[in-house]
Design a protein around this motif. Structure first.
Motif, PDB file in Angstrom:
ATOM      1  N   MET A 118       0.802  -1.225   0.000  1.00 18.87           N
ATOM      2  CA  MET A 118       0.000   0.000   0.000  1.00 18.87           C
ATOM      3  C   MET A 118       0.833   1.272   0.000  1.00 18.87           C
ATOM      4  SD  MET A 118      -3.302  -0.794   2.347  1.00 18.87           S
ATOM      5  CE  MET A 118      -3.321   0.855   2.956  1.00 18.87           C
ATOM      6  N   ASP A 119       2.070   1.170   0.499  1.00 17.82           N
ATOM      7  CA  ASP A 119       2.867   2.399   0.581  1.00 17.82           C
ATOM      8  C   ASP A 119       4.356   2.066   0.550  1.00 17.82           C
ATOM      9  OD1 ASP A 119       3.393   1.494   3.250  1.00 17.82           O
ATOM     10  OD2 ASP A 119       1.470   2.360   3.839  1.00 17.82           O
ATOM     11  N   CYS A 120       5.159   3.124   0.397  1.00 23.01           N
ATOM     12  CA  CYS A 120       6.610   2.936   0.311  1.00 23.01           C
ATOM     13  C   CYS A 120       7.197   2.477   1.656  1.00 23.01           C
ATOM     14  CB  CYS A 120       7.294   4.227  -0.149  1.00 23.01           C
ATOM     15  SG  CYS A 120       6.932   4.612  -1.867  1.00 23.01           S
ATOM     16  N   GLU A 121       6.591   2.923   2.763  1.00 15.27           N
ATOM     17  CA  GLU A 121       7.124   2.578   4.093  1.00 15.27           C
ATOM     18  C   GLU A 121       7.152   1.066   4.327  1.00 15.27           C
ATOM     19  OE1 GLU A 121       5.152   5.251   3.418  1.00 15.27           O
ATOM     20  OE2 GLU A 121       4.444   6.058   5.329  1.00 15.27           O
ATOM     21  N   THR A 122       6.141   0.368   3.827  1.00 13.51           N
ATOM     22  CA  THR A 122       6.071  -1.072   4.090  1.00 13.51           C
ATOM     23  C   THR A 122       6.565  -1.894   2.897  1.00 13.51           C
ATOM     24  OG1 THR A 122       3.762  -0.973   3.417  1.00 13.51           O
ATOM     25  CG2 THR A 122       4.187  -0.953   5.789  1.00 13.51           C
ATOM     26  N   PHE A 123       7.133  -1.219   1.901  1.00 11.26           N
ATOM     27  CA  PHE A 123       7.502  -1.928   0.668  1.00 11.26           C
ATOM     28  C   PHE A 123       8.538  -3.025   0.919  1.00 11.26           C
ATOM     29  CE2 PHE A 123       6.622  -1.341  -3.906  1.00 11.26           C
ATOM     30  CZ  PHE A 123       7.339  -2.421  -4.368  1.00 11.26           C
ATOM     31  N   ASP A 124       9.584  -2.683   1.687  1.00 12.55           N
ATOM     32  CA  ASP A 124      10.652  -3.665   1.917  1.00 12.55           C
ATOM     33  C   ASP A 124      10.095  -4.932   2.560  1.00 12.55           C
ATOM     34  OD1 ASP A 124      12.374  -1.816   0.966  1.00 12.55           O
ATOM     35  OD2 ASP A 124      13.376  -1.378   2.873  1.00 12.55           O
ATOM     36  N   LEU A 125       9.189  -4.719   3.505  1.00 11.49           N
ATOM     37  CA  LEU A 125       8.584  -5.841   4.223  1.00 11.49           C
ATOM     38  C   LEU A 125       7.785  -6.734   3.265  1.00 11.49           C
ATOM     39  CD1 LEU A 125       8.591  -6.336   7.275  1.00 11.49           C
ATOM     40  CD2 LEU A 125       6.393  -5.143   7.412  1.00 11.49           C
ATOM     41  N   VAL A 126       6.950  -6.110   2.458  1.00  2.84           N
ATOM     42  CA  VAL A 126       6.104  -6.868   1.531  1.00  2.84           C
ATOM     43  C   VAL A 126       6.983  -7.570   0.492  1.00  2.84           C
ATOM     44  CG1 VAL A 126       4.241  -6.701  -0.171  1.00  2.84           C
ATOM     45  CG2 VAL A 126       4.143  -5.307   1.901  1.00  2.84           C
ATOM     46  N   GLU A 127       8.000  -6.879   0.046  1.00  2.00           N
ATOM     47  CA  GLU A 127       8.905  -7.464  -0.950  1.00  2.00           C
ATOM     48  C   GLU A 127       9.608  -8.696  -0.376  1.00  2.00           C
ATOM     49  OE1 GLU A 127      11.891  -4.714  -2.323  1.00  2.00           O
ATOM     50  OE2 GLU A 127      12.524  -6.040  -3.937  1.00  2.00           O
ATOM     51  N   HIS A 128       9.956  -8.613   0.892  1.00  2.00           N
ATOM     52  CA  HIS A 128      10.676  -9.711   1.531  1.00  2.00           C
ATOM     53  C   HIS A 128       9.833 -10.993   1.586  1.00  2.00           C
ATOM     54  CE1 HIS A 128      13.242 -11.821   4.341  1.00  2.00           C
ATOM     55  NE2 HIS A 128      12.193 -12.008   5.126  1.00  2.00           N
ATOM     56  N   TYR A 129       8.562 -10.848   1.912  1.00  2.00           N
ATOM     57  CA  TYR A 129       7.731 -12.041   2.155  1.00  2.00           C
ATOM     58  C   TYR A 129       7.003 -12.577   0.914  1.00  2.00           C
ATOM     59  CZ  TYR A 129       8.235 -11.538   7.234  1.00  2.00           C
ATOM     60  OH  TYR A 129       8.730 -11.481   8.510  1.00  2.00           O
ATOM     61  N   SER A 130       6.779 -11.719  -0.102  1.00  2.00           N
ATOM     62  CA  SER A 130       5.872 -12.137  -1.174  1.00  2.00           C
ATOM     63  C   SER A 130       6.624 -12.593  -2.415  1.00  2.00           C
ATOM     64  CB  SER A 130       4.963 -10.966  -1.540  1.00  2.00           C
ATOM     65  OG  SER A 130       5.755  -9.951  -2.091  1.00  2.00           O
ATOM     66  N   ASP A 131       5.894 -13.217  -3.321  1.00  3.34           N
ATOM     67  CA  ASP A 131       6.473 -13.609  -4.616  1.00  3.34           C
ATOM     68  C   ASP A 131       6.050 -12.651  -5.718  1.00  3.34           C
ATOM     69  OD1 ASP A 131       7.752 -16.144  -3.784  1.00  3.34           O
ATOM     70  OD2 ASP A 131       5.693 -16.641  -3.237  1.00  3.34           O
ATOM     71  N   VAL A 132       4.853 -12.085  -5.594  1.00  3.84           N
ATOM     72  CA  VAL A 132       4.378 -11.074  -6.545  1.00  3.84           C
ATOM     73  C   VAL A 132       3.803  -9.934  -5.718  1.00  3.84           C
ATOM     74  CG1 VAL A 132       2.730 -10.534  -8.390  1.00  3.84           C
ATOM     75  CG2 VAL A 132       3.775 -12.805  -8.300  1.00  3.84           C
ATOM     76  N   ILE A 133       4.197  -8.701  -6.067  1.00  7.59           N
ATOM     77  CA  ILE A 133       3.719  -7.515  -5.358  1.00  7.59           C
ATOM     78  C   ILE A 133       2.542  -6.935  -6.121  1.00  7.59           C
ATOM     79  CG2 ILE A 133       4.329  -5.176  -4.626  1.00  7.59           C
ATOM     80  CD1 ILE A 133       6.522  -6.570  -3.459  1.00  7.59           C
ATOM     81  N   GLN A 134       1.423  -6.804  -5.438  1.00  6.13           N
ATOM     82  CA  GLN A 134       0.243  -6.222  -6.085  1.00  6.13           C
ATOM     83  C   GLN A 134       0.159  -4.730  -5.778  1.00  6.13           C
ATOM     84  OE1 GLN A 134      -3.359  -8.514  -5.581  1.00  6.13           O
ATOM     85  NE2 GLN A 134      -4.587  -6.677  -5.324  1.00  6.13           N
ATOM     86  N   ILE A 135      -0.097  -3.956  -6.829  1.00  4.49           N
ATOM     87  CA  ILE A 135      -0.412  -2.532  -6.635  1.00  4.49           C
ATOM     88  C   ILE A 135      -1.890  -2.390  -6.971  1.00  4.49           C
ATOM     89  CG2 ILE A 135       0.016  -0.167  -7.419  1.00  4.49           C
ATOM     90  CD1 ILE A 135       2.932  -0.843  -7.611  1.00  4.49           C
ATOM     91  N   GLY A 136      -2.658  -1.932  -6.007  1.00  3.88           N
ATOM     92  CA  GLY A 136      -4.113  -1.946  -6.128  1.00  3.88           C
ATOM     93  C   GLY A 136      -4.653  -0.790  -6.945  1.00  3.88           C
ATOM     94  N   THR A 137      -5.936  -0.887  -7.228  1.00  3.55           N
ATOM     95  CA  THR A 137      -6.597   0.091  -8.094  1.00  3.55           C
ATOM     96  C   THR A 137      -6.454   1.509  -7.552  1.00  3.55           C
ATOM     97  OG1 THR A 137      -8.633   0.405  -9.345  1.00  3.55           O
ATOM     98  CG2 THR A 137      -8.924  -0.044  -7.011  1.00  3.55           C
ATOM     99  N   ARG A 138      -6.482   1.645  -6.219  1.00  2.15           N
ATOM    100  CA  ARG A 138      -6.424   2.977  -5.601  1.00  2.15           C
ATOM    101  C   ARG A 138      -5.027   3.572  -5.643  1.00  2.15           C
ATOM    102  NH1 ARG A 138      -9.674  -0.530  -3.756  1.00  2.15           N
ATOM    103  NH2 ARG A 138     -11.848  -0.033  -3.307  1.00  2.15           N
ATOM    104  N   ASN A 139      -4.065   2.775  -5.985  1.00  2.00           N
ATOM    105  CA  ASN A 139      -2.671   3.236  -6.006  1.00  2.00           C
ATOM    106  C   ASN A 139      -2.063   3.241  -7.405  1.00  2.00           C
ATOM    107  OD1 ASN A 139      -1.450   4.125  -3.576  1.00  2.00           O
ATOM    108  ND2 ASN A 139      -1.703   2.079  -2.703  1.00  2.00           N
ATOM    109  N   MET A 140      -2.897   3.018  -8.419  1.00  2.00           N
ATOM    110  CA  MET A 140      -2.329   2.865  -9.763  1.00  2.00           C
ATOM    111  C   MET A 140      -1.526   4.079 -10.204  1.00  2.00           C
ATOM    112  SD  MET A 140      -3.954   2.562 -13.515  1.00  2.00           S
ATOM    113  CE  MET A 140      -3.568   4.301 -13.777  1.00  2.00           C
ATOM    114  N   GLN A 141      -1.900   5.249  -9.713  1.00  2.00           N
ATOM    115  CA  GLN A 141      -1.119   6.439 -10.072  1.00  2.00           C
ATOM    116  C   GLN A 141      -0.382   7.022  -8.878  1.00  2.00           C
ATOM    117  OE1 GLN A 141      -3.825   8.964 -12.385  1.00  2.00           O
ATOM    118  NE2 GLN A 141      -2.581   8.484 -14.171  1.00  2.00           N
ATOM    119  N   ASN A 142      -0.018   6.167  -7.941  1.00  2.00           N
ATOM    120  CA  ASN A 142       0.848   6.605  -6.838  1.00  2.00           C
ATOM    121  C   ASN A 142       2.282   6.495  -7.373  1.00  2.00           C
ATOM    122  OD1 ASN A 142       2.522   6.687  -4.612  1.00  2.00           O
ATOM    123  ND2 ASN A 142       1.066   5.653  -3.266  1.00  2.00           N
TER     124      ASN A 142
END
Ligand code: PEP
Ligand code: MN
Length: 356
Positions: free
Chosen positions: A166-190
């Protein structure tokens, strides 16, 4: 613009063209092909003067790129991109199924659903740990604990896992645990999130903004690719219209348009488009018929108790039906690939009936 090098061009000649492009203030992106190297010219605001580069040694041709997106376009890369994720892949002439709950609620819930969908033909497991909810009072996801559960699911079932960042602050964490990172509809232009995703080591599943044009969506994908991440999967999930019979309106016409414009694989999420369980299977069939490379659907063993999106979540046996019907439609268009990617190989044809 694309500078196409001769088949016999030497690496030194390629380097010299790259240097000439950069000397003009543009960025150069060499794209190795089967026969020859092409060099993409990026960061130009307007048309580039072809004569600057056409006379350089080893240059065979200059092709103008007419689209605003470059790396994403078929003009830059005519061949389909295949995104590989562990044992699975998207866009390889086979139909990919991603299934799981809207949100990770507990280890028990996630493992129960993961085992159910794995057995019924899923290639990847989905589930949100960080949930973008309309109301701040709704369940927001388990956060890091949810990510740890996803890692456990992968370990137990062997399925690669897809989860939203959902945001840059938690990106490293999500990247560490997941195989594919989803960017949701509400963030498509973040755009800061897209730039971070461009530096990410994992494939990115980029959902279409609910009010985004196809050009805006492809430009968002361009941000990710421009950052160096070429593993982008596009996901159509419905756009907002005046209709009330579904949560969003699934824009099926996006699929053939994107396939024509871009080499990136495109999947469809009929669950968030429909918002209602009874529309998910018919929309899945239609998505495959218009050329989707895969489907992402929400599945829950007890949808009535789901902490989010229960109304659109399929029961596991409905997912089996969806899988088999979608696979048989896919096989009509790709007879040479029939059933070859399905874990339940050979059963898809027998089990499938096209009735509701
Ligand atoms: C999701 O897939 O969990 C989700 C929130 O989807 P979307 O961004 O399409 O609403
Ligand atoms: Mn959901």
């Amino acid at each position: 613009m694309l500078v196409v090098m001769d088949k016999k061009a030497t690496p030194q000649q390629v380097d010299a063209v790259v240097a000439a492009i950069e000397a003009r203030g543009y960025a150069a992106r060499p794209i190795p092909g089967g026969q020859r190297v092409a060099i993409g010219v990026l960061r130009n605001d307007g048309p580039v003067d072809a004569s600057l580069f056409s006379g350089l040694e080893g240059v065979r041709d200059i092709i103008p790129v007419t689209r605003p997106y470059k790396l994403v376009s078929r003009e830059f890369k005519p061949d389909d991109t295949v995104v590989r994720v562990g044992s699975a892949s998207v866009g390889n002439g086979r139909l990919t199924f991603i299934a799981g709950p809207c949100a990770i609620e507990s280890e028990d819930q996630a493992l129960t659903i993961a085992e159910a969908v794995a057995e019924r033909g899923a290639h990847l497991f989905r589930g949100g740990a960080f949930k973008p909810r309309t109301s701040p009072y709704s369940f927001q996801g388990l956060g890091e604990e949810g990510l740890k559960i996803l890692a456990r699911v992968r370990q137990e079932t062997g399925l690669p896992v897809v989860t939203e960042v959902m945001d840059c602050e938690t990106f490293d964490l999500v990247e560490h645990y997941s195989d594919v990172i989803q960017i949701g509809t509400r963030n498509m232009q973040n755009f800061s999130l897209l730039r971070r995703a461009g530096r990410c080591s994992k494939p990115v599943l980029l959902k279409r903004g609910m009010a985004a044009t196809i050009d805006e969506w492809l430009m968002a994908a361009e941000y990710v690719m421009e950052g160096g991440n070429t593993d982008v999967i596009l996901c159509e999930r419905g756009v907002r219209t005046f209709a009330h019979h579904s949560r969003n309106t699934l824009d099926l016409s996006a699929v053939p348009v994107v396939r024509k414009e871009s080499h990136l694989p495109i999947i469809v999420d009929p669950s968030h488009a429909a918002g209602r369980r009874d529309q998910v299977i018919p929309l899945s069939r239609a998505s495959v018929a218009v050329g989707a490379h895969g489907l992402m659907v929400e599945v829950h063993h007890a949808p009535d108790q789901a902490l989010s999106d229960g109304a659109q979540s399929l029961y596991p046996d409905q997912f089996r039906k969806l899988h088999d019907q979608a696979q048989s439609i896919f096989d009509i268009f790709h007879p040479e690939e029939s059933g070859s990617f399905s874990p339940r190989k050979g059963q898809a044809h027998e089990a499938a009936t096209l009735s509701h």
